[in-house]
Scaffold this active site. Structure first.
Site, PDB file in Angstrom:
ATOM      1  N   HIS A 353     -12.389 -93.101   9.053  1.00 25.10           N
ATOM      2  CA  HIS A 353     -11.697 -93.021  10.335  1.00 25.10           C
ATOM      3  C   HIS A 353     -11.227 -94.370  10.865  1.00 25.10           C
ATOM      4  O   HIS A 353     -10.807 -94.444  12.024  1.00 25.10           O
ATOM      5  CB  HIS A 353     -12.612 -92.384  11.391  1.00 25.10           C
ATOM      6  CG  HIS A 353     -12.773 -90.899  11.244  1.00 25.10           C
ATOM      7  ND1 HIS A 353     -11.838 -89.991  11.693  1.00 25.10           N
ATOM      8  CD2 HIS A 353     -13.770 -90.165  10.693  1.00 25.10           C
ATOM      9  CE1 HIS A 353     -12.254 -88.766  11.436  1.00 25.10           C
ATOM     10  NE2 HIS A 353     -13.421 -88.837  10.828  1.00 25.10           N
ATOM     11  N   LYS A 532      -8.346 -91.958  26.533  1.00 30.34           N
ATOM     12  CA  LYS A 532      -9.001 -92.175  25.246  1.00 30.34           C
ATOM     13  C   LYS A 532     -10.058 -93.257  25.420  1.00 30.34           C
ATOM     14  O   LYS A 532     -10.140 -93.900  26.464  1.00 30.34           O
ATOM     15  CB  LYS A 532      -8.007 -92.566  24.159  1.00 30.34           C
ATOM     16  CG  LYS A 532      -7.116 -93.756  24.506  1.00 30.34           C
ATOM     17  CD  LYS A 532      -6.084 -94.005  23.414  1.00 30.34           C
ATOM     18  CE  LYS A 532      -4.975 -92.995  23.438  1.00 30.34           C
ATOM     19  NZ  LYS A 532      -4.810 -92.261  22.189  1.00 30.34           N
ATOM     20  N   ARG A 533     -10.862 -93.423  24.391  1.00 30.36           N
ATOM     21  CA  ARG A 533     -11.868 -94.482  24.399  1.00 30.36           C
ATOM     22  C   ARG A 533     -11.206 -95.819  24.700  1.00 30.36           C
ATOM     23  O   ARG A 533     -10.103 -96.094  24.227  1.00 30.36           O
ATOM     24  CB  ARG A 533     -12.547 -94.516  23.020  1.00 30.36           C
ATOM     25  CG  ARG A 533     -13.603 -95.565  22.829  1.00 30.36           C
ATOM     26  CD  ARG A 533     -14.382 -95.267  21.549  1.00 30.36           C
ATOM     27  NE  ARG A 533     -13.518 -95.110  20.374  1.00 30.36           N
ATOM     28  CZ  ARG A 533     -13.228 -96.092  19.524  1.00 30.36           C
ATOM     29  NH1 ARG A 533     -13.704 -97.313  19.731  1.00 30.36           N
ATOM     30  NH2 ARG A 533     -12.461 -95.859  18.484  1.00 30.36           N
ATOM     31  N   LYS A 538      -6.494 -99.899  21.157  1.00 27.57           N
ATOM     32  CA  LYS A 538      -5.780 -98.800  21.816  1.00 27.57           C
ATOM     33  C   LYS A 538      -4.889 -99.320  22.949  1.00 27.57           C
ATOM     34  O   LYS A 538      -4.037 -98.605  23.453  1.00 27.57           O
ATOM     35  CB  LYS A 538      -6.768 -97.757  22.323  1.00 27.57           C
ATOM     36  CG  LYS A 538      -7.517 -97.061  21.167  1.00 27.57           C
ATOM     37  CD  LYS A 538      -8.521 -96.057  21.669  1.00 27.57           C
ATOM     38  CE  LYS A 538      -9.332 -95.453  20.549  1.00 27.57           C
ATOM     39  NZ  LYS A 538      -8.576 -94.544  19.670  1.00 27.57           N
ATOM     40  N   THR A 640      -5.906 -87.566  17.829  1.00 25.22           N
ATOM     41  CA  THR A 640      -5.675 -86.134  18.022  1.00 25.22           C
ATOM     42  C   THR A 640      -5.156 -85.868  19.430  1.00 25.22           C
ATOM     43  O   THR A 640      -4.512 -84.838  19.664  1.00 25.22           O
ATOM     44  CB  THR A 640      -6.942 -85.301  17.780  1.00 25.22           C
ATOM     45  OG1 THR A 640      -8.013 -85.815  18.583  1.00 25.22           O
ATOM     46  CG2 THR A 640      -7.331 -85.336  16.311  1.00 25.22           C
TER      47      THR A 640
END
Length: 798
Positions: A353, A532-533, A538, A640
Site C-alpha cells: 500500500h 483523509k488521514r 496528501k 478510495t
C-alpha cells in the site's frame, strides 16, 4: 408474547419480542437506545440463518477459503448497512415508525465502530462486503480494539486525542467465541532438543475470538469477521489480592488487554514499538492457528494447504504470519524446512500500500530477538536461502540491524499486488525493483474499489432513487450498469433532477453542521472537500496555502466576480506526527481568521470537522461538489475516497497519482481538473538544488501566502508558531508543495469558471457518476479470486 413464540416473519413483532426478552424493557419505558438494540437484534436474526447456511455450504463443498489479515477493519455503523443488504429498508422503517419513532434518528444512535484509521481499514471493510456479495468463502482477521484509534477534538486549533468509547454500549453484531482461544508465547529462548529447535517463551497471553457476520447484497451469502481480544492466561492472582496488593492482583489481565486496547499505539518510544510488534504477532499468530485448526479438522495432509487456503496480508502489519506458519509447519508439525517455506509461499499473498520506503515496516533486531527469538532465526534462514538462490540480489529481509517486513513479505508470497495501475508499475521500478528483476511474474495489479451498497445506495438514497428510476436496480450488484445513465445526461429534465439531488444533500449537510457545530454555510457555494488521514504527502497544507492566497486576492479585488466556496477538511494525524498536527492547527487558525473577515466570508469559508470517521464521510461525500485528491505524484498507492466522490457526483481536482490516473481515463479528461508534476517529473524536481526556494520566489501569490504564515497573520502573538512549516516549504519540501502550487492555483480557477456554469457543472458531475462503475470492490475481488487466490464463488450452493 411468550418466549417460545418468537416471531419469524413479522418485523414489528420481532422488535417487540427483543425489546421484552432480550433487553427486558416494555415499550412505554424504552429509550432510543433500547429501540435501536431491539431493531438490531431483529435484523441480526435475519442474518444468522444465512450465515450458518453459507458455512455449511463451504464445508460441504470442501471449498478453498480466503483469509484476509488486516490491522484495520473500518466497518462503520452496521445497522443501516445490514438493513440495506437484506433489502429490509421499507419494512424496517415502517415497523419503527409504527411505534412513533424517528427511523433516521434510530440508525444514527449506533456508535461508529472504531476499528480503523483510514483507507487501509475502509478497503478491508469494502472487500469483506464484496466477498460476501460474490459468495466467496472468507474470513477477515484483525484485532477487537476497545478504544480504536482515538476520538479527535480541537482545543485552540490543536488536535486533542481521547479514547474512543464505542464498546461502552453493547455491540449487537458480535458473537463471543470463548471456545476459540489460543495461547500465544512471547520472549524467552530457543532450546535444542533431539537436534530440533524448540521455542520456550517466557510469557503467554490468550487471544479470544469475537465473530461478526458480514452479509452480502440481497443476503445471499455471509462470511465472518473474526477479531481477537487479549486475555490473560491467569487473569487474577488471589494470593496477591488477599495480601492487600489489589492492583497487582489484576495486573496480568490489564497487561493482556493492553494488546487490544488501542489501534496504532504511539511508537516513538521503545515500549510503544514493543507493543506495536506484540499486536502484530498477536493477531497474526492467532489467525494462523485458527486457519490450521479449521483445515486440520477435515484434512490430514498439510501439503494440501495451498489448495484450500489463501492468506492475504493487507500491508506489512501481518507480515509475521508467514514466519509463524513456517514455524508451526516445521517446528510443531515436523515438515522439512524448505517444504514448510514452499507451502507457506503457496498460501500467502501480500498487498503493498505504499511507495514510501520509510512506510515499509522494519523492526530493530534487538527488539525482534527479545520478543520473537525463534521467528528471527526462521527469518534469517529464509533470507539466507534466498541469498543463496539469488546471489546477485541487492535487497534483503535482514540487514543493518533491521528486520524488513516489506522484503520479507515479498520473499514469502506467491503474489504481490499493487492497488492501482500506476502504483503497481512504480513498485516494479522503485521499492521492489530488485525483487521484480528476480521474480518478474510475482507482482500483479488489482486496482482498488468501493462497495456501492454503502457508498451509494446507503449513503446517498436520493441519488440512488434517481438512478434506479432511470435504469432499474441492477446497478447495485453490477455497478458498471451505470454506463446506461450516459444517454440521460443529455436530457435537461434529468439533469435538473440530478442537480436537485445534490442541492438537497447539501442542504441536509448545512442543517447538520449548523445544528452540531453552530456554523452557517452557504448552500449555493461550491463545497470543496478534502477528507483523509493527515500526512505531508496528501498535502493538506497545499490546500490551505491556496485558500490563503485566494483570501488575499479576494481582499485586494473585492468587486471581482468570485465563485463562492466552502473548503471542508477532515482527518486525523498520528499522535506522534507533529508536523501533521501543525498542519491541522494551521488550517484551524487560518479558518478562524478568514471566517471572521466580513469582507470575504460570504465568498470563502473554511471548516475543519473533528473526529473524521465513516459516518462523517457518509454525510460529506454525497454533498461534495469537488473532490480534493492532491497528493504528490508517485506517493499515493491508490486512494478510495477519490472513487467514492466520483461515484457520488463530485469531480476531482488532482494529480496523476494512484487511482486518479484511472479515474481520469474513465470519466474523461474534460471532467477532471488535472494539475501538478508527474511522478517522473517529481523525481527530477527533487534533484534540483533549492527547488522549493525557487518555486516560492517565482510565484508572487505563493510568496505572499508563505509570508502571511511566517509573519503571524494566523497566529497573532506567536509569529513563529509555524516556523517548521515555513522552513519545510522554502527549503526541503520533499513533497513538492511549492513546485505544484502555481499549477494548483490555475486548476482551482478552472474549477471556479466551470462551477459558474451550473448546467455544464452538473453534466460533468453526472458523467463522473455514469463512468465510475468500474470502481466497484466487486470487480476488484473478482480480480483477486481469479488472479491471486484461485478461489470460486459458492453462490447457489448454500
Amino acid at each position: 408474547m411468550a418466549r417460545d413464540d418468537m416471531p419469524q416473519s413479522d418485523f414489528r413483532d420481532a422488535i417487540l419480542w427483543h425489546l421484552a426478552y432480550t433487553l427486558g424493557k416494555d415499550p412505554d419505558h424504552a429509550q432510543v437506545f433500547d429501540w435501536r438494540l431491539a431493531l438490531s437484534h431483529a435484523v441480526r436474526d435475519r442474518i444468522v440463518d444465512r450465515w450458518m447456511a453459507a458455512t455449511r455450504a463451504t464445508y460441504r463443498a470442501d471449498a478453498k477459503r480466503v483469509y484476509y489479515l488486516s490491522m484495520e477493519f473500518l466497518i462503520g455503523r452496521l445497522l443501516q448497512d445490514n438493513i440495506v443488504n437484506l433489502q429490509l429498508a421499507d419494512e424496517a422503517q415502517a415497523a419503527v415508525e409504527s411505534f412513533g419513532l424517528d427511523y433516521a434518528g434510530l440508525l444514527l444512535d449506533e456508535p461508529d465502530a472504531a476499528l480503523g484509521n483510514g483507507g487501509l481499514g475502509r478497503l478491508a471493510a469494502c472487500f469483506m462486503e464484496s466477498l460476501a456479495t460474490l459468495g466467496c468463502p472468507a474470513y477477515g482477521y484483525g484485532i477487537r480494539y476497545e478504544h480504536g484509534l482515538f476520538r479527535q477534538s480541537f482545543a485552540e486549533g490543536r488536535q486533542v486525542e481521547a479514547p474512543e468509547d464505542w464498546l461502552e454500549q453493547p455491540f449487537v453484531w458480535q458473537f463471543e467465541r470463548p471456545e476459540a482461544r489460543f495461547t500465544l508465547g512471547f520472549g524467552g529462548r530457543v532450546a535444542t532438543r533431539d537436534g530440533r529447535a524448540v521455542w520456550e517463551p517466557e510469557s503467554f497471553v490468550q487471544a479470544e475470538a469475537f465473530d461478526t457476520p458480514v452479509i452480502g447484497w440481497r443476503g445471499a451469502w455471509a462470511n465472518t469477521l473474526r477479531l481477537w481480544a487479549g486475555r490473560a492466561v491467569d487473569p487474577f492472582d488471589l494470593d496477591r489480592f488477599n495480601a492487600g496488593d489489589f492492583a497487582a492482583a489484576a495486573e496480568a489481565e490489564a497487561l493482556a488487554r493492553t494488546i487490544s486496547r488501542v489501534l496504532y499505539p504511539e511508537d516513538s518510544t521503545e515500549k510503544g514499538k514493543r507493543l506495536r510488534l506484540t499486536q502484530e504477532y498477536f493477531f497474526s499468530a492467532a489467525s494462523i492457528r485458527d486457519i490450521l485448526r479449521r483445515f486440520e479438522a477435515d484434512h490430514a495432509d498439510l501439503r494440501l494447504l495451498p489448495q484450500k487456503v489463501a492468506i492475504q496480508l493487507n500491508d506489512t502489519h501481518p507480515a509475521i504470519a508467514g514466519p509463524e506458519l513456517v514455524r508451526i509447519l516445521h517446528d510443531e508439525r515436523g515438515l522439512p524446512f524448505d517444504e514448510a517455506v514452499g507451502i507457506t509461499r503457496g498460501c500467502v499473498n501480500y498487498t503493498n500500500h505504499t511507495l514510501l520506503p520509510e512506510a515499509l515496516e522494519s523492526w530493530g533486531e534487538g527488539l525482534f530477538a527479545d520478543l520473537l527469538p525463534r521467528h528471527l532465526q526462521i527469518i534469517d534462514r529464509i533470507d539466507e536461502a534466498d541469498a543463496k538462490a539469488h546471489p546477485d540480489r541487492r535487497n534483503t529481509a535482514r540487514g543493518d540491524g533491521k528486520v524488513r517486513m516489506g522484503e520479507l513479505s515479498f520473499i514469502l508470497s506467491n503474489r504481490v499486488n499493487g492497488v492501482s495501475a500506476l502504483h503497481t508499475g512504480l513498485m516494479k521500478t522503485t521499492v521492489f525493483a530488485d525483487q521484480h528483476r528476480i521474480w518478474p511474474d510475482r507482482i500483479v495489479n488489482q486496482t482498488n474499489g468501493v462497495t456501492p451498497r454503502r457508498w451509494l445506495l446507503g449513503c446517498n438514497p436520493r441519488l440512488s432513487r434517481l438512478i434506479t428510476q432511470t435504469i432499474g436496480d441492477g446497478w447495485v450488484g453490477d455497478l458498471e450498469q451505470l454506463h446506461a445513465l450516459e444517454p440521460h445526461v443529455a436530457d435537461a429534465g434529468w439533469l435538473d433532477a440530478f442537480a436537485a439531488v445534490k442541492a438537497a444533500n447539501k442542504a441536509d449537510l448545512c442543517d447538520w453542521i449548523a445544528r452540531e457545530h453552530g456554523v452557517a454555510l452557504n448552500p449555493q457555494a461550491l463545497f470543496d472537500v478534502q477528507i483523509k488521514r493527515i500526512h505531508e504527502y496528501k498535502r493538506q497544507h497545499l490546500n490551505i496555502l491556496e485558500a490563503i492566497a485566494l483570501w488575499q486576492e479576494m481582499r485586494e479585488n473585492p468587486s471581482a466576480d468570485w465563485t463562492a466556496r466552502v473548503k471542508i477538511f477532515g482527518g486525523k494525524a498520528a499522535p506522534g506526527y507533529f508536523f501533521a498536527k501543525d498542519i491541522i492547527r494551521l488550517i484551524n487558525d487560518v479558518a478562524a481568521v478568514i471566517n471572521a473577515d466580513a469582507a470575504t466570508n460570504e465568498k470563502l469559508q473554511i471548516l475543519y470537522l473533528p473526529n473524521y470517521n465513516v459516518t462523517l464521510a457518509e454525510r460529506l461525500i454525497p454533498a461534495a461538489d469537488l473532490s480534493e485528491q492532491i497528493s504528490t505524484a508517485g506517493k499515493e498507492a491508490s486512494g478510495t475516497g477519490n472513487m467514492k466522490f466520483a461515484l457520488n457526483g463530485a469531480p476531482t481536482i488532482g494529480t496523476l497519482d494512484g487511482a486518479n490516473v484511472e479515474i481520469r481515463e474513465l470519466v474523461g479528461a474534460e471532467n477532471f481538473f488535472l494539475f501538478g508534476l508527474t511522478a517522473e517529473e517529481a523525481e527530477a524536481r527533487r534533484a534540483v538544488p533549492d527547488h522549493a526556494a525557487r518555486a516560492v520566489a517565482a510565484d508572487p501569490r505563493l510568496t505572499r501566502a508563505v509570508e502571511a504564515i511566517r509573519s503571524g497573520t494566523f497566529s497573532p502573538g506567536e509569529p513563529d508558531r509555524y516556523a517548521n512549516i515555513v522552513e519545510n516549504l522554502t527549503r526541503a519540501d520533499y513533497f513538492l508543495v511549492a513546485s505544484d502550487f502555481a499549477d494548483y492555483w490555475r486548476a482551482q480557477r478552472e474549477v471556479d469558471f466551470a462551477y459558474a456554469n451550473r448546467t455544464e457543472w452538473t453534466r460533468m458531475a453526472a458523467l463522473n457518476v455514469a463512468r465510475s462503475g468500474w470502481f466497484s470492490s466487486d470487480r476488484t475481488i473478482r480480480g483477486y479470486m481469479q488472479d491471486i487466490w484461485n478461489a470460486q464463488s459458492l453462490l447457489g450452493q448454500e
